[in-house]
Scaffold this motif. Structure first.
Motif, PDB file in Angstrom:
ATOM      1  N   LYS A 348       0.868  -1.200  -0.015  1.00 16.09           N
ATOM      2  CA  LYS A 348       0.079  -0.207  -0.204  1.00 16.09           C
ATOM      3  C   LYS A 348       0.972   1.351  -0.089  1.00 16.09           C
ATOM      4  O   LYS A 348       2.016   1.557   0.472  1.00 16.09           O
ATOM      5  N   PRO A 349       0.463   2.332  -0.721  1.00 20.57           N
ATOM      6  CA  PRO A 349       0.953   3.695  -0.580  1.00 20.57           C
ATOM      7  C   PRO A 349       1.128   4.054   0.986  1.00 20.57           C
ATOM      8  O   PRO A 349       0.395   4.045   1.679  1.00 20.57           O
ATOM      9  N   GLY A 350       2.364   4.550   1.099  1.00 26.21           N
ATOM     10  CA  GLY A 350       2.757   4.991   2.518  1.00 26.21           C
ATOM     11  C   GLY A 350       3.321   4.032   3.602  1.00 26.21           C
ATOM     12  O   GLY A 350       3.317   4.399   4.517  1.00 26.21           O
ATOM     13  N   VAL A 351       3.744   3.017   2.760  1.00 27.46           N
ATOM     14  CA  VAL A 351       4.142   2.105   3.837  1.00 27.46           C
ATOM     15  C   VAL A 351       5.564   1.482   3.316  1.00 27.46           C
ATOM     16  O   VAL A 351       5.763   1.201   2.364  1.00 27.46           O
ATOM     17  N   ILE A 352       6.662   1.404   4.437  1.00 30.41           N
ATOM     18  CA  ILE A 352       7.882   1.062   4.049  1.00 30.41           C
ATOM     19  C   ILE A 352       8.463   0.162   5.035  1.00 30.41           C
ATOM     20  O   ILE A 352       7.652  -0.227   5.910  1.00 30.41           O
ATOM     21  N   ALA A 353       9.651  -0.791   4.477  1.00 32.54           N
ATOM     22  CA  ALA A 353      10.056  -1.761   5.675  1.00 32.54           C
ATOM     23  C   ALA A 353      11.445  -1.393   5.806  1.00 32.54           C
ATOM     24  O   ALA A 353      12.204  -0.741   5.034  1.00 32.54           O
ATOM     25  N   VAL A 354      11.875  -1.208   7.076  1.00 34.90           N
ATOM     26  CA  VAL A 354      13.266  -0.849   7.381  1.00 34.90           C
ATOM     27  C   VAL A 354      13.898  -2.089   8.439  1.00 34.90           C
ATOM     28  O   VAL A 354      13.116  -2.489   9.246  1.00 34.90           O
ATOM     29  N   GLY A 456      12.352   0.075  -6.666  1.00 35.55           N
ATOM     30  CA  GLY A 456      11.376  -0.342  -7.485  1.00 35.55           C
ATOM     31  C   GLY A 456       9.981  -0.689  -6.947  1.00 35.55           C
ATOM     32  O   GLY A 456       9.208  -1.544  -7.655  1.00 35.55           O
ATOM     33  N   LYS A 457       9.530  -0.164  -5.782  1.00 39.90           N
ATOM     34  CA  LYS A 457       8.186  -0.556  -5.257  1.00 39.90           C
ATOM     35  C   LYS A 457       7.110   0.001  -6.274  1.00 39.90           C
ATOM     36  O   LYS A 457       7.028   1.104  -6.920  1.00 39.90           O
ATOM     37  N   GLY A 458       6.246  -0.748  -6.691  1.00 38.10           N
ATOM     38  CA  GLY A 458       5.136  -0.260  -7.584  1.00 38.10           C
ATOM     39  C   GLY A 458       5.699  -0.402  -9.082  1.00 38.10           C
ATOM     40  O   GLY A 458       5.050   0.452  -9.894  1.00 38.10           O
ATOM     41  N   SER A 459       6.555  -1.202  -9.495  1.00 39.57           N
ATOM     42  CA  SER A 459       6.974  -1.243 -10.793  1.00 39.57           C
ATOM     43  C   SER A 459       6.472  -2.294 -11.552  1.00 39.57           C
ATOM     44  O   SER A 459       6.976  -2.576 -12.872  1.00 39.57           O
ATOM     45  N   THR A 460       5.692  -3.248 -11.142  1.00 43.81           N
ATOM     46  CA  THR A 460       5.052  -4.331 -11.978  1.00 43.81           C
ATOM     47  C   THR A 460       3.479  -4.351 -11.568  1.00 43.81           C
ATOM     48  O   THR A 460       2.814  -3.934 -10.929  1.00 43.81           O
ATOM     49  N   ASP A 461       2.841  -5.244 -12.918  1.00 46.93           N
ATOM     50  CA  ASP A 461       1.352  -5.091 -12.834  1.00 46.93           C
ATOM     51  C   ASP A 461       1.136  -5.965 -11.395  1.00 46.93           C
ATOM     52  O   ASP A 461      -0.050  -5.610 -10.911  1.00 46.93           O
ATOM     53  N   TYR A 462       1.804  -6.881 -10.881  1.00 48.29           N
ATOM     54  CA  TYR A 462       1.479  -7.612  -9.578  1.00 48.29           C
ATOM     55  C   TYR A 462       1.601  -6.610  -8.329  1.00 48.29           C
ATOM     56  O   TYR A 462       0.651  -6.658  -7.611  1.00 48.29           O
ATOM     57  N   GLN A 463       2.502  -5.772  -8.460  1.00 48.93           N
ATOM     58  CA  GLN A 463       2.655  -4.983  -7.296  1.00 48.93           C
ATOM     59  C   GLN A 463       1.719  -3.762  -7.449  1.00 48.93           C
ATOM     60  O   GLN A 463       0.914  -3.637  -6.170  1.00 48.93           O
ATOM     61  N   THR A 464       1.263  -3.418  -8.504  1.00 50.48           N
ATOM     62  CA  THR A 464       0.254  -2.269  -8.492  1.00 50.48           C
ATOM     63  C   THR A 464      -1.068  -2.791  -8.180  1.00 50.48           C
ATOM     64  O   THR A 464      -1.787  -2.223  -7.662  1.00 50.48           O
ATOM     65  N   TYR A 465      -1.102  -4.096  -8.604  1.00 57.40           N
ATOM     66  CA  TYR A 465      -2.503  -4.639  -8.180  1.00 57.40           C
ATOM     67  C   TYR A 465      -2.664  -4.798  -6.735  1.00 57.40           C
ATOM     68  O   TYR A 465      -4.009  -4.705  -6.197  1.00 57.40           O
ATOM     69  N   HIS A 471      -4.905   5.639  -6.170  1.00 55.87           N
ATOM     70  CA  HIS A 471      -4.020   6.540  -5.774  1.00 55.87           C
ATOM     71  C   HIS A 471      -3.162   6.692  -6.837  1.00 55.87           C
ATOM     72  O   HIS A 471      -2.562   5.964  -7.424  1.00 55.87           O
ATOM     73  N   GLU A 472      -2.771   7.916  -7.151  1.00 58.06           N
ATOM     74  CA  GLU A 472      -1.770   8.442  -8.268  1.00 58.06           C
ATOM     75  C   GLU A 472      -0.484   9.248  -7.729  1.00 58.06           C
ATOM     76  O   GLU A 472      -0.825   9.861  -6.670  1.00 58.06           O
ATOM     77  N   PRO A 473       0.688   9.081  -8.547  1.00 55.02           N
ATOM     78  CA  PRO A 473       0.847   8.492  -9.772  1.00 55.02           C
ATOM     79  C   PRO A 473       1.159   7.076  -9.758  1.00 55.02           C
ATOM     80  O   PRO A 473       1.171   6.409 -10.806  1.00 55.02           O
ATOM     81  N   ASN A 474       1.342   6.652  -8.502  1.00 52.52           N
ATOM     82  CA  ASN A 474       1.642   5.236  -8.445  1.00 52.52           C
ATOM     83  C   ASN A 474       0.954   4.416  -7.139  1.00 52.52           C
ATOM     84  O   ASN A 474       1.031   5.019  -6.120  1.00 52.52           O
ATOM     85  N   PRO A 475       0.032   3.558  -7.614  1.00 53.23           N
ATOM     86  CA  PRO A 475      -0.666   3.035  -6.383  1.00 53.23           C
ATOM     87  C   PRO A 475       0.025   2.278  -5.389  1.00 53.23           C
ATOM     88  O   PRO A 475      -0.516   2.068  -4.272  1.00 53.23           O
ATOM     89  N   CYS A 476       1.485   2.199  -5.287  1.00 49.62           N
ATOM     90  CA  CYS A 476       1.988   1.784  -4.233  1.00 49.62           C
ATOM     91  C   CYS A 476       2.991   2.824  -3.585  1.00 49.62           C
ATOM     92  O   CYS A 476       3.580   2.644  -2.439  1.00 49.62           O
ATOM     93  N   LEU A 477       2.902   4.063  -3.967  1.00 43.83           N
ATOM     94  CA  LEU A 477       3.652   5.214  -3.236  1.00 43.83           C
ATOM     95  C   LEU A 477       3.164   6.468  -2.855  1.00 43.83           C
ATOM     96  O   LEU A 477       2.194   6.669  -3.555  1.00 43.83           O
ATOM     97  N   LYS A 478       3.438   6.613  -1.641  1.00 45.13           N
ATOM     98  CA  LYS A 478       2.791   7.940  -1.168  1.00 45.13           C
ATOM     99  C   LYS A 478       4.058   8.519   0.035  1.00 45.13           C
ATOM    100  O   LYS A 478       4.177   7.503   0.942  1.00 45.13           O
ATOM    101  N   PRO A 479       4.109   9.426   0.097  1.00 43.88           N
ATOM    102  CA  PRO A 479       5.114   9.881   1.265  1.00 43.88           C
ATOM    103  C   PRO A 479       4.635   9.874   2.414  1.00 43.88           C
ATOM    104  O   PRO A 479       3.153   9.835   2.866  1.00 43.88           O
ATOM    105  N   LEU A 480       5.460   9.737   3.527  1.00 42.49           N
ATOM    106  CA  LEU A 480       5.128   9.564   4.815  1.00 42.49           C
ATOM    107  C   LEU A 480       5.245  10.967   5.500  1.00 42.49           C
ATOM    108  O   LEU A 480       6.386  11.245   5.671  1.00 42.49           O
ATOM    109  N   GLU A 481       4.107  11.588   5.605  1.00 41.94           N
ATOM    110  CA  GLU A 481       4.116  12.982   6.012  1.00 41.94           C
ATOM    111  C   GLU A 481       3.387  13.446   7.206  1.00 41.94           C
ATOM    112  O   GLU A 481       3.814  14.044   8.059  1.00 41.94           O
ATOM    113  N   GLN A 482       2.272  12.599   7.437  1.00 45.00           N
ATOM    114  CA  GLN A 482       1.278  12.997   8.555  1.00 45.00           C
ATOM    115  C   GLN A 482       1.615  12.095   9.855  1.00 45.00           C
ATOM    116  O   GLN A 482       1.136  11.069   9.920  1.00 45.00           O
ATOM    117  N   ALA A 483       2.150  13.039  10.723  1.00 48.48           N
ATOM    118  CA  ALA A 483       2.338  12.591  12.317  1.00 48.48           C
ATOM    119  C   ALA A 483       1.015  12.333  12.954  1.00 48.48           C
ATOM    120  O   ALA A 483      -0.030  12.813  12.644  1.00 48.48           O
TER     121      ALA A 483
END
Length: 571
Positions: A348-354, A456-465, A471-483
């Motif tokens: 999902k957009p706005g989720v990362i793993a560290v 390359g998060k959100g770079s294939t059809d499986y990932q964007t599925y 969500h645009e421009p990439n269904p898997c990407l959104k900034p982490l901004e809101q505390a």
């Protein structure tokens, strides 16, 4: 029929009551055999009952009936690319041929009914031979009330796969519940499900509208009930009985002897519950990594060990010993229970793993198997899924549900970590704050452009599925901004083991010299995966399980008829 004492002898004995074993039993019964199923647990359904229920069958008749096309040669090439030098051509060809036959046979002769997913990309959708849809099947939703007094004998689903005290949701339902406050149609759909569930709870311990793996297990069990195939629970395999180099039955854990004139089928679910065996074939566990399995604990490899004791070959050369999945640990009254992070949150957009240093190490949107493969390759023994407040409330994170569900309890137990700033979150997670801040800053810049340059998060059809199509421009990407910001700790885990007994294209178990052991079959996770430790797409465990269950039942019944004909001719 479930508590009666078993007969002394059957034509075919099936050990294990999951999809593979039940399919073998049903097909053999339809072929004229006297069959019985034996289950170690007090419930029937095995790991199938707690699974996501996806069934991968290329070129299946359901997709063809819908006007979709597929090419078995392309599917073969796809599997070949996935398995590499470990490809077993005969086994893969047998699967691709039998899979569609199995679908038609089961729909014509049992209550297992399928529906195809029009759009469900293979996990490596950018590779040659991959498909964007049609290959994945689901069992149609099943009314558990048809099981009557046997309903409570069906193994319940994973607690966290249900809501409101045992109500099951499929992928379609989940989409509606996530939009319950945004779309009237979704609100109406959710209301109808809740009303049905409320009625169920007046008479049943949980919801009776069965989806996912519950629908498969329920439909197979109902088919067995209607056909008077006995399923004996709380009967465990102790050893196999051999006479004149042929398996002729088995001994139970309480000393009984059950004879099988035409074969014993091993379908007990592999060895995910066997810690010692798992450690011996999982290098990351040997290196000190914690590992948690989502499979039923009773699946400890007893069938594999019993087969090895009479000379069967246990394959240990797969790419990976299991079908990986990242898991988190939910605190409960009885300790901690694992939760699988399969497809609802990581992409999902706005989720990362560290990692513990606050740095990204993998593409979060890849399949659960590939995600853990990334953990293993980067020697990440534990990691964190991180998101901001907006993302948590919109999509949820693990078992933390989206708005309007509360999440104070997850904060109270410490399962969900929170920081009013990235710096504070880093302190809570005991990682360098400068690293986490820099990681999020870099990810946010890429998210704004729609291209994750690092992984390359959100770079294939499986990932964007798996992302958010709206969500645009990439269904898997959104900034982490809101505390505030949130995090959940995850570990390597599995949804089953891939290593198993060597079999031939008829499901017959082989010895170390690749010779058939007469009278012994294996299917499901007791057989070595034809995917050789790779994970090409959703349903690549249940698809082969059903296909080889069908193959085993067919071969056993054909062998019986051939034996009877031979005796008649001899007379």
């Amino acid at each position: 029929m479930y508590n009666d004492f078993p007969d002394d002898e059957y034509d075919l004995v099936v050990i294990g009551s999951g999809a593979a074993g039940m399919t073998a039993a049903l097909v053999a019964h339809c072929g004229g055999m006297k069959v019985a199923v034996f289950e170690k647990e007090s419930y029937f359904g095995g790991s199938t009952a707690v699974s996501g229920g996806a069934i991968w069958i290329p070129d299946n008749p359901k997709m063809r009936a819908a006007g979709m096309t597929d090419n078995r040669d392309e599917a073969y090439d796809y599997i070949s690319n996935e398995t590499g030098d470990l490809l077993n051509p005969n086994m893969v060809r047998a699967f691709l041929e039998a899979g569609p036959e199995m679908v038609s046979f089961m729909e014509e002769n049992t209550y297992l009914k399928f529906e195809h997913r029009t759009f469900s990309p293979d996990y490596h959708s950018d590779q040659p031979g991959a498909s964007l849809g049609g290959r994945v099947l689901d069992a149609q939703t099943f009314d558990g009330r048809l099981l009557k007094e046997q309903f409570d004998r069906l193994k319940p689903p994973i607690e966290d796969f249900t809501v409101f005290g045992g109500m099951m949701l499929n992928r379609f339902d989940i989409g509606h519940f996530m939009n319950i406050t945004r779309k009237p149609a979704s609100a109406w759909h959710a209301f109808r499900l809740l009303l049905r569930h409320a009625r169920d709870r007046l008479s049943y311990s949980r919801g009776t509208r069965l989806t996912l793996g519950q629908a498969i297990a329920g439909r197979l069990a109902y088919s067995a009930i209607v056909k008077d195939i006995p399923i004996f629970t709380e009967v465990a395999l102790a050893s196999l009985k051999v006479e004149a180099d042929k398996v002729v039955g088995f001994h139970t854990n309480d000393g009984r002897e059950i004879l099988a004139k035409h074969g014993v089928v091993l379908a007990t679910g592999g060895f995910p519950g066997n810690g010692d065996l798992s450690k011996s074939v999982m290098p990351h566990v040997q290196a000190g990594s914690k590992h948690y399995s989502m499979s039923p604990k009773p699946a400890i490899g007893t069938a594999i060990e019993a087969a090895e004791a009479i000379g069967a070959h246990f394959v240990k050369t797969n790419k990976h010993a299991g079908f990986w999945a990242p898991v988190s640990l939910i605190p409960s009254q009885h300790g901690e229970r694992p939760f699988p992070h399969l497809f609802l949150d990581r992409a999902k957009p706005g989720v990362i793993a560290v990692n513990s240093d606050g740095r990204r190490f993998v593409n979060e949107a890849v399949s659960y198997h590939d995600f853990v493969t990334g953990m293993i390759e980067e020697e990440v023994h534990e990691a964190w899924l991180v998101c901001d407040h907006q993302t948590l409330r919109r999509y949820g994170l693990g078992p933390v549900r989206p708005f309007p569900s509360p999440f104070k309890n997850q904060l109270r137990t410490g399962y969900l970590k929170r920081g009013t700033s990235l710096e504070e979150l880093a302190e809570v997670l005991s990682m360098p704050s400068e690293n986490l801040i820099e990681t999020v800053k870099r990810f946010n810049l890429d998210a704004c452009t729609g291209t994750d340059q690092e992984f390359g998060k959100g770079s294939t059809d499986y990932q964007t599925y798996l992302g958010d199509a709206e969500h645009e421009p990439n269904p898997c990407l959104k900034p982490l901004e809101q505390a505030p910001f949130y995090a959940i700790k995850i570990y390597p885990g599995d949804i089953g083991t891939s290593m198993g007994l060597a079999i031939d294209e008829k499901g017959r178990v082989l010895d170390k010299e690749s010779k058939v052991i007469p009278g012994l079959y294996a299917c499901g996770n007791d057989m070595n995966s034809i995917m050789a430790g790779s994970y090409p797409g959703a349903g690549i465990t249940l698809g082969p399980a059903l296909a080889f269950g069908y193959i085993v039942g067919r071969d056993a019944s054909e062998a019986k008829r051939a034996s009877e004909n031979y005796k008649e001719e001899a007379v």
